[in-house]
Enzyme design. Sequence first.
Site, mmCIF file in Angstrom:
data_model
loop_
_atom_site.group_PDB
_atom_site.id
_atom_site.type_symbol
_atom_site.label_atom_id
_atom_site.label_comp_id
_atom_site.label_asym_id
_atom_site.label_seq_id
_atom_site.Cartn_x
_atom_site.Cartn_y
_atom_site.Cartn_z
ATOM 1 C CB CYS A 1 -17.773 -10.767 -13.970
ATOM 2 S SG CYS A 1 -17.915 -11.284 -12.287
ATOM 3 C CB CYS B 1 -16.867 -14.139 -13.595
ATOM 4 S SG CYS B 1 -18.800 -13.630 -12.936
#
Length: 144
Positions: free
Chosen positions: A69, A72
Amino acid sequence: MSDSLHVVCPHCHKTNRIARDQLGDSANCGSCHQPLLTGEPVNLDAVSFPKHIGRSQLPVVVDFWAPWCGPCRMMAPAYAQAAQALQTRAQFAKLDTEAHPETAAPFGIRSIPTMAVFREGVELGRISGALPSGEIVRWVESLI
């Protein structure tokens, strides 16, 4: 309010009782003797996750994330800065939802990154999306 509280060690995951007035005094774990409050996010897994969110009387901020991600990874430094800023007021942790999907599933995480704040097993709030450090700190402070 009690003069002491339970804090789960970020190293050995044992529950410790610590006097509230000693939170800023670099208290060590009674079991492994490592610092209880490091100011760094703790990586949790299926075994340590329920210990931290269920037993800690200090709020636990969990970042539900995955290595693939982009947002993230982008938020990781800001999350670490927020952990340092709130070192004596909350514990910060990370749960890799790809490595531990069975642990994240009961929380119905639909997008990542998602942060949730827990105290003694109760979810106090949740927010999704990458945030800068200051916004993470403000959001956590509004819940604790």
